[in-house]
Design a protein around this motif. Sequence first.
Motif, PDB file in Angstrom:
ATOM      1  N   SER A  23       0.749  -1.255   0.066  1.00 21.73           N
ATOM      2  CA  SER A  23      -0.255  -0.480   0.117  1.00 21.73           C
ATOM      3  C   SER A  23       0.829   1.217  -0.155  1.00 21.73           C
ATOM      4  N   GLN A  24       2.098   1.175   0.483  1.00 28.41           N
ATOM      5  CA  GLN A  24       2.933   2.410   0.516  1.00 28.41           C
ATOM      6  C   GLN A  24       3.674   2.660  -1.007  1.00 28.41           C
ATOM      7  N   VAL A  25       3.589   1.780  -1.810  1.00 27.98           N
ATOM      8  CA  VAL A  25       3.924   2.047  -3.183  1.00 27.98           C
ATOM      9  C   VAL A  25       3.209   2.894  -4.031  1.00 27.98           C
ATOM     10  N   ALA A  26       3.847   3.931  -4.550  1.00 27.46           N
ATOM     11  CA  ALA A  26       3.030   4.988  -5.430  1.00 27.46           C
ATOM     12  C   ALA A  26       2.915   4.640  -6.600  1.00 27.46           C
ATOM     13  N   LEU A  27       1.740   4.512  -7.073  1.00 24.38           N
ATOM     14  CA  LEU A  27       1.149   3.951  -8.689  1.00 24.38           C
ATOM     15  C   LEU A  27       0.879   5.170  -9.269  1.00 24.38           C
ATOM     16  N   PRO A  28       1.123   5.415 -10.615  1.00 19.89           N
ATOM     17  CA  PRO A  28       0.775   6.270 -11.637  1.00 19.89           C
ATOM     18  C   PRO A  28      -0.691   6.405 -11.621  1.00 19.89           C
ATOM     19  N   ASP A  29      -1.394   7.603 -11.795  1.00 24.62           N
ATOM     20  CA  ASP A  29      -2.555   7.761 -12.060  1.00 24.62           C
ATOM     21  C   ASP A  29      -3.179   6.770 -13.046  1.00 24.62           C
ATOM     22  N   GLY A  30      -4.570   6.403 -12.799  1.00 25.37           N
ATOM     23  CA  GLY A  30      -5.109   5.503 -13.536  1.00 25.37           C
ATOM     24  C   GLY A  30      -4.636   3.844 -13.508  1.00 25.37           C
ATOM     25  N   VAL A  31      -3.622   3.603 -12.451  1.00 23.10           N
ATOM     26  CA  VAL A  31      -3.474   2.247 -12.294  1.00 23.10           C
ATOM     27  C   VAL A  31      -3.889   1.591 -10.964  1.00 23.10           C
ATOM     28  N   THR A  32      -4.522   0.835 -10.902  1.00 24.47           N
ATOM     29  CA  THR A  32      -4.958   0.052  -9.638  1.00 24.47           C
ATOM     30  C   THR A  32      -4.342  -1.119  -8.956  1.00 24.47           C
ATOM     31  N   LEU A  33      -3.675  -1.035  -7.865  1.00 25.16           N
ATOM     32  CA  LEU A  33      -3.203  -2.359  -7.336  1.00 25.16           C
ATOM     33  C   LEU A  33      -4.250  -3.476  -7.118  1.00 25.16           C
ATOM     34  N   LEU A  34      -4.044  -4.624  -7.829  1.00 23.73           N
ATOM     35  CA  LEU A  34      -4.869  -5.903  -7.343  1.00 23.73           C
ATOM     36  C   LEU A  34      -4.306  -6.941  -6.358  1.00 23.73           C
ATOM     37  N   ASP A  35      -3.220  -6.646  -5.753  1.00 21.90           N
ATOM     38  CA  ASP A  35      -2.482  -7.282  -4.839  1.00 21.90           C
ATOM     39  C   ASP A  35      -3.077  -6.857  -3.554  1.00 21.90           C
ATOM     40  N   ASP A  36      -2.964  -7.705  -2.340  1.00 21.18           N
ATOM     41  CA  ASP A  36      -3.291  -7.057  -1.163  1.00 21.18           C
ATOM     42  C   ASP A  36      -2.451  -6.092  -0.465  1.00 21.18           C
ATOM     43  N   GLY A  37      -2.752  -4.638  -0.234  1.00 16.97           N
ATOM     44  CA  GLY A  37      -2.275  -3.937   0.318  1.00 16.97           C
ATOM     45  C   GLY A  37      -1.324  -4.146   1.491  1.00 16.97           C
ATOM     46  N   ASP A  38      -1.664  -4.958   2.345  1.00 13.82           N
ATOM     47  CA  ASP A  38      -1.161  -5.298   3.400  1.00 13.82           C
ATOM     48  C   ASP A  38       0.176  -6.196   3.457  1.00 13.82           C
ATOM     49  N   THR A  39       0.159  -6.591   2.260  1.00 14.41           N
ATOM     50  CA  THR A  39       1.489  -7.454   2.173  1.00 14.41           C
ATOM     51  C   THR A  39       2.694  -7.000   2.333  1.00 14.41           C
ATOM     52  N   VAL A  40       3.705  -7.504   3.165  1.00 16.35           N
ATOM     53  CA  VAL A  40       4.981  -6.860   3.168  1.00 16.35           C
ATOM     54  C   VAL A  40       5.999  -7.234   1.987  1.00 16.35           C
ATOM     55  N   PHE A  41       6.562  -6.161   1.336  1.00 13.95           N
ATOM     56  CA  PHE A  41       7.185  -6.895   0.058  1.00 13.95           C
ATOM     57  C   PHE A  41       9.024  -6.615   0.384  1.00 13.95           C
ATOM     58  N   VAL A  42       9.101  -5.791   1.374  1.00 11.11           N
ATOM     59  CA  VAL A  42      10.665  -5.685   1.558  1.00 11.11           C
ATOM     60  C   VAL A  42      10.671  -5.208   3.084  1.00 11.11           C
ATOM     61  N   ALA A  43      11.828  -5.841   3.717  1.00 12.77           N
ATOM     62  CA  ALA A  43      12.067  -5.814   5.176  1.00 12.77           C
ATOM     63  C   ALA A  43      13.587  -5.772   5.478  1.00 12.77           C
ATOM     64  N   VAL A  44      14.036  -5.038   6.493  1.00 12.81           N
ATOM     65  CA  VAL A  44      15.571  -4.896   6.910  1.00 12.81           C
ATOM     66  C   VAL A  44      15.349  -5.735   8.455  1.00 12.81           C
ATOM     67  N   THR A  45      16.025  -6.785   8.369  1.00 13.46           N
ATOM     68  CA  THR A  45      16.213  -7.547   9.475  1.00 13.46           C
ATOM     69  C   THR A  45      17.626  -7.849   9.993  1.00 13.46           C
ATOM     70  N   GLN A  46      17.836  -8.160  11.198  1.00 13.47           N
ATOM     71  CA  GLN A  46      19.052  -8.555  11.867  1.00 13.47           C
ATOM     72  C   GLN A  46      19.643  -9.569  11.221  1.00 13.47           C
ATOM     73  N   PRO A  47      21.006  -9.683  11.118  1.00 16.80           N
ATOM     74  CA  PRO A  47      21.874 -10.712  10.628  1.00 16.80           C
ATOM     75  C   PRO A  47      21.640 -11.735  11.457  1.00 16.80           C
ATOM     76  N   THR A  48      21.534 -13.126  10.856  1.00 19.31           N
ATOM     77  CA  THR A  48      21.423 -14.282  11.755  1.00 19.31           C
ATOM     78  C   THR A  48      23.071 -14.692  11.929  1.00 19.31           C
ATOM     79  N   ARG A  49      23.130 -14.993  13.116  1.00 27.93           N
ATOM     80  CA  ARG A  49      24.312 -15.587  13.891  1.00 27.93           C
ATOM     81  C   ARG A  49      24.157 -17.036  14.093  1.00 27.93           C
ATOM     82  N   GLU A  50      25.156 -17.758  13.801  1.00 23.15           N
ATOM     83  CA  GLU A  50      25.204 -19.417  14.235  1.00 23.15           C
ATOM     84  C   GLU A  50      25.816 -19.227  15.726  1.00 23.15           C
ATOM     85  N   VAL A  51      24.865 -20.022  16.372  1.00 19.98           N
ATOM     86  CA  VAL A  51      25.287 -20.347  17.818  1.00 19.98           C
ATOM     87  C   VAL A  51      26.002 -21.635  18.268  1.00 19.98           C
ATOM     88  N   GLU A  52      27.163 -21.726  18.621  1.00 22.49           N
ATOM     89  CA  GLU A  52      27.532 -23.184  18.794  1.00 22.49           C
ATOM     90  C   GLU A  52      27.010 -23.814  20.034  1.00 22.49           C
TER      91      GLU A  52
END
Length: 233
Positions: free
Chosen positions: A161-190
Amino acid sequence: MAGERVKLVVQNRAILGSAESRRLRRHGLIPGVLYGKDAPVAITIPERALRTALTGAGGLNAVLDVVVEGGATHSSVLKEYQLDKVRGTVTHVDLQEVRLDQPIHATVPLHLTGESVGAKEGGVLNQVLTELNVEALPMEVPASVDFDISALHLGDSAHLSQVALPDGVTLLDDGDTVFVAVTQPTREVEPEPAEGAEAEEGVEGEAAEGEEPTAEGDGEAAPESDAESAPEA
């Protein structure tokens, strides 16, 4: 960019089948089918002309003015295409005739721009979706859509829903869908050793140090049988 139109001159394809398709490709022609109001028409397209049409400003969503052997012009869009698994070249295309005054459904590439603050902080950027499903008039379908990720911090995410679309273009996907995220790097624990394991290893190690190495095949000699040790009569 929307509103890209490209003229594409094609020929009728009288002979069908895999063998004929391979022969056409060897001669720089791509087999395809044009779907429209009437029965589907088997066609051949010069590979160079097709590549030029689909790599222009309109991308894969360009409106193609298809002319079959000097006949009428058919306003069409790319419906589907097949690629060679090894070479990555186009081996077959399906074109769909459309009306320019009626909306269509299309798939649009979603590109990320900028560098997120979270990535600079050591986070990992994960893009879950790379395409959007939209509805628009054929001439209004964009070649692609951009989203600036510069403001995403560690732990942040963005929804469709945060993606800006040009005028006349309608999003068909669910606007609540997360498409990008910044996460903590995973660390291997012995894994920590079980209680008492270190002590057991120490005992086994000391016992092993006190033992003399035994050559392969050495061991206690088998006792001689009574028959072998008895004196001859």
